[in-house]
Design a protein around this motif. Structure first.
Motif, PDB file in Angstrom:
ATOM      1  N   ALA A 168       0.857  -1.192   0.000  1.00  0.00           N
ATOM      2  CA  ALA A 168       0.000   0.000   0.000  1.00  0.00           C
ATOM      3  C   ALA A 168       0.885   1.231   0.000  1.00  0.00           C
ATOM      4  N   ASP A 169       0.335   2.328  -0.524  1.00  0.00           N
ATOM      5  CA  ASP A 169       1.143   3.553  -0.537  1.00  0.00           C
ATOM      6  C   ASP A 169       0.599   4.594   0.432  1.00  0.00           C
ATOM      7  N   GLY A 170      -0.134   4.153   1.425  1.00  0.00           N
ATOM      8  CA  GLY A 170      -0.691   5.091   2.408  1.00  0.00           C
ATOM      9  C   GLY A 170      -2.123   5.443   2.086  1.00  0.00           C
ATOM     10  N   ASP A 171      -2.460   5.542   0.781  1.00  0.00           N
ATOM     11  CA  ASP A 171      -3.827   5.897   0.386  1.00  0.00           C
ATOM     12  C   ASP A 171      -4.595   4.693  -0.132  1.00  0.00           C
ATOM     13  N   VAL A 425       5.671   1.149  -5.813  1.00  0.00           N
ATOM     14  CA  VAL A 425       5.309   0.325  -4.640  1.00  0.00           C
ATOM     15  C   VAL A 425       6.167  -0.945  -4.638  1.00  0.00           C
ATOM     16  N   VAL A 426       6.386  -1.499  -5.832  1.00  0.00           N
ATOM     17  CA  VAL A 426       7.193  -2.726  -5.921  1.00  0.00           C
ATOM     18  C   VAL A 426       8.624  -2.442  -5.452  1.00  0.00           C
ATOM     19  N   THR A 427       9.227  -1.388  -5.987  1.00  0.00           N
ATOM     20  CA  THR A 427      10.645  -1.159  -5.654  1.00  0.00           C
ATOM     21  C   THR A 427      10.811  -0.458  -4.306  1.00  0.00           C
ATOM     22  N   GLY A 428       9.805   0.335  -3.941  1.00  0.00           N
ATOM     23  CA  GLY A 428       9.951   1.104  -2.692  1.00  0.00           C
ATOM     24  C   GLY A 428       9.501   0.352  -1.466  1.00  0.00           C
TER      25      GLY A 428
END
Ligand SMILES: Cc1cc2nc3c(=O)[nH]c(=O)nc-3n(C[C@H](O)[C@H](O)[C@H](O)COP(=O)(O)OP(=O)(O)OC[C@H]3O[C@@H](n4cnc5c(N)ncnc54)[C@H](O)[C@@H]3O)c2cc1C
Ligand SMILES: O=C([O-])CC(=O)C(=O)O
Length: 586
Positions: A168-171, A425-428
């Motif tokens: 997830a990216d927070g949102d 999202v994959v790399t981070g």
């Protein structure tokens, strides 16, 4: 470099194969969403739901036709000390008669009345006989039925897969990361929506728990880590009747804290102290042994602390005035368990003491089960809001199927396909997390994971037990901090080893442990299952839910939000003042 991993694409990923996950999957399949995957970290059909004993609530009115869903809602709110979200309570109670009948159609082997109706028994703090049941193995029967139905609809599932992080990216959520516990393979699930149905957090308590080795708080920890907020975590239900045993006796020791179902009291079981006194007369002359769980649990604790308890720290629960055939029919599993241990429940009492059983808190969701993170849903024991400060027995199974349907509908209306996980999202997030997992495998640290889990559980029991106060809660938070420090330096085996799984468990348990302690410290009043000896009364200014959010700096942040008011129909049922009259049972 991250380790190698497999990628699986689905429209909807359901994390958890208990009653909640299974019911959501059925709803999706019935609405034509067939690209769903249900997974669990145990064998399929072996979710914790199978442990549910005494029954499932719904105002069918089989025995008491005057019952209806508004009275069920009123009972739920009253015993939740009005911290429940009334809309969620109504969502559950209103649909329960339909949910119970549908389980019947799908083959659930309910206990029946003489004319074949779905029988209903008394359960604590409920105005009428409302708890439908299958002997005292209701959860097993229910999950068999749901899994059978999902199989008939062709719902795909995977077993023995443990999810360790949501992507997830927070949102927004895009999927999840985990590993296959049999092969050790890492897996990234790419999903359009994720439904968390991963159970509760009561197993963060020590050996005095009615839980098996699940319910470590995976659901709350995964959601919290992804940016969702938690709610009501300080409310942990201590079931009045866990088994009180001689811990030095190898035959009995493993049973310490295991549940003696409320159905024993629902079928007439009476509590006595070692003076032979039926002490509930002093604490609750009208509702007696069937008062709310928090009341009965505290009464037992009081009897024991004032020297009227057994050597094993319990009191007696006696149902032997009932006919032996009746006991064997209505309470078969309890009867067999005690018989195996050399105690005949039809002839003699059993010893019981309060046991940590259920966390009322969990992930904060809206009326459709959606969290603060778009496309991430939380249902069943993972979600918060239905039970308030204290849960009615039989309402948890109800919540699983009711919210399985509600969330399933919402996802079906919205889902457009598998969705794509953004590269950032994959790399981070995904790949760094996989690298961390790979580094954890075979870690050669100082501390033993099992020992740290035991230390954490003991800490919760000691510092945030049935009675709490500022000093014990504060020192409990310090203890959790120390355990967190040691958890960063553990000795672990390969990915397929138990110690690897336990190391992940330890990490997730920390979130619920900290939230329970933090919330209990912050809530300077007593209400429902939360009892502060330094603030023994309820405080109307605390008519708020505590929310827990991950803070960028400084760890966990909390804030409070006011509770909504019930609908007119439910308010009318509250005003009518329905109440269980225990004496009609005798
Ligand atoms: C002894 C006992 C008796 C009870 N009796 C009753 C009763 O009679 N009536 C009642 O209403 N309630 C009862 N309850 C409560 C009730 O059983 C539970 O609240 C309910 O079954 C929870 O269902 P669920 O589907 O939400 O979760 P669960 O049945 O706990 O299922 C959780 C699922 O999530 C999976 N999972 C968890 N973490 C992960 C992860 N990290 N990765 C992948 N999968 C994961 C698990 O493998 C499992 O499949 C009882 C509880 C106990 C302990
Ligand atoms: O059988 C029991 O006592 C447990 C139960 O009903 C519940 O937790 O809802």
């Amino acid at each position: 470099m991250p380790p190698e991993y497999d990628t699986v694409e689905v429209s909807v990923l359901i994390i958890g194969a208990g009653a909640a996950g299974a019911r959501a999957a059925i709803e999706l399949a019935e609405r034509g969403v067939d690209d769903v995957l249900v997974l669990g970290k145990r064998g399929h059909g072996d979710a914790h739901t199978t442990w549910a004993r005494g029954g499932i609530n719904g105002a069918l009115g089989t025995r008491d036709p005057e019952d209806d869903w508004t009275i069920h809602a009123a009972d739920t709110l009253k015993e939740g000390h009005f911290l429940n979200d009334p809309a969620k309570v109504e969502t559950v109670t209103e649909q329960m008669p339909e949910r119970l009948r549908e389980l019947d159609e799908w083959g659930m082997d309910y206990s029946r009345t003489d004319d074949g109706g779905i029988d209903q028994r008394y359960f604590g703090a409920q105005s009428y006989r409302r708890t439908a049941f299958a002997g005292d193995h209701t959860g097993e029967s229910m999950l068999d039925t749901l899994v059978g139905r999902a199989r008939d609809l062709g719902v795909p599932h995977r077993e023995n897969v443990m999810i360790t992080k949501l992507a997830a990216d927070g949102d927004r959520v895009y999927g999840a990361v985990g590993f296959d516990m049999d092969t050790g393979e890492f897996v990234v699930f790419n999903a359009g929506a994720v439904v968390l149905a991963a159970g509760g957090y009561a197993a963060i308590y020590d050996r005095h728990t009615s839980r098996e080795d699940e319910n470590n708080g995976d659901g709350p920890a995964l959601a919290y880590d992804a940016g969702a907020s938690l709610m009501d975590m300080e409310f942990v239900q201590f079931h009045p009747t866990g088994m009180a045993v001689d811990g030095s006796d190898p035959e009995w020791a493993p049973w310490s804290g295991r549940l003696v179902t409320e159905a024993v009291r629902g079928e007439g079981g009476r509590l006595y102290n070692t003076d032979g006194e039926r002490f509930m007369r002093r604490y609750s002359p009208d509702q007696m042994e069937l008062d709310a769980r928090d009341v009965v649990a505290r009464a037992i604790a009081q009897e024991v602390s004032e020297g009227r308890g057994t050597e094993n720290g319990g009191v007696y629960l006696d149902v032997s005035h009932r006919d032996a055939g009746f006991i064997r029919e209505r309470l078969p599993r309890m009867y067999e368990r005690f018989q195996d241990l050399g105690v005949d429940m039809a002839e003699e009492p059993v010893e019981v003491a309060p046991t940590a059983h259920y966390g009322m808190g969990g992930v904060a969701v809206d009326g459709h089960g959606e969290t603060d993170v778009t496309d991430l849903f939380a249902i069943g024991e993972t979600m918060a809001g239905v039970h308030g400060a204290n849960r009615l027995g039989g309402n948890s199974l109800a919540e699983t199927v009711a919210y399985g349907v509600v969330a399933g509908r919402r996802v079906a209306d919205r889902i457009e396909g598998p969705g794509t996980m953004p590269e950032r999202v994959v790399t981070g997030l995904v790949e760094p997390h996989l690298s961390e997992l790979a580094a954890l495998a075979n870690a050669d640290g100082t501390y033993d994971v099992d020992a740290l889990i035991a230390e954490l559980r003991e800490c919760l029991w000691t510092h945030a037990g049935i009675r709490r106060d500022e000093a014990t809660l504060s020192s409990g938070l310090d203890a959790v901090d120390r355990i967190r420090g040691k958890a960063a330096d553990v000795a672990v085996g390969p990915v397929t080893s138990r110690s690897f799984e336990y190391a992940i468990d330890l990490g997730v348990m920390m979130t619920s442990a900290e939230a329970v302690l933090r919330g209990a410290l912050e809530r300077t009043e007593s209400r429902g299952a939360h009892y502060r000896t330094d603030y023994p009364d309820s405080d109307p200014t605390w008519q708020h839910n505590i929310h827990y959010r991950r803070a960028d700096i400084g760890g966990m942040a909390t804030d409070t939000q006011p509770v909504a008011t019930p609908s007119e129909a439910v308010q009318a049922a509250l005003d009518a003042g329905h109440e269980l009259d225990y004496h009609q049972l005798e």
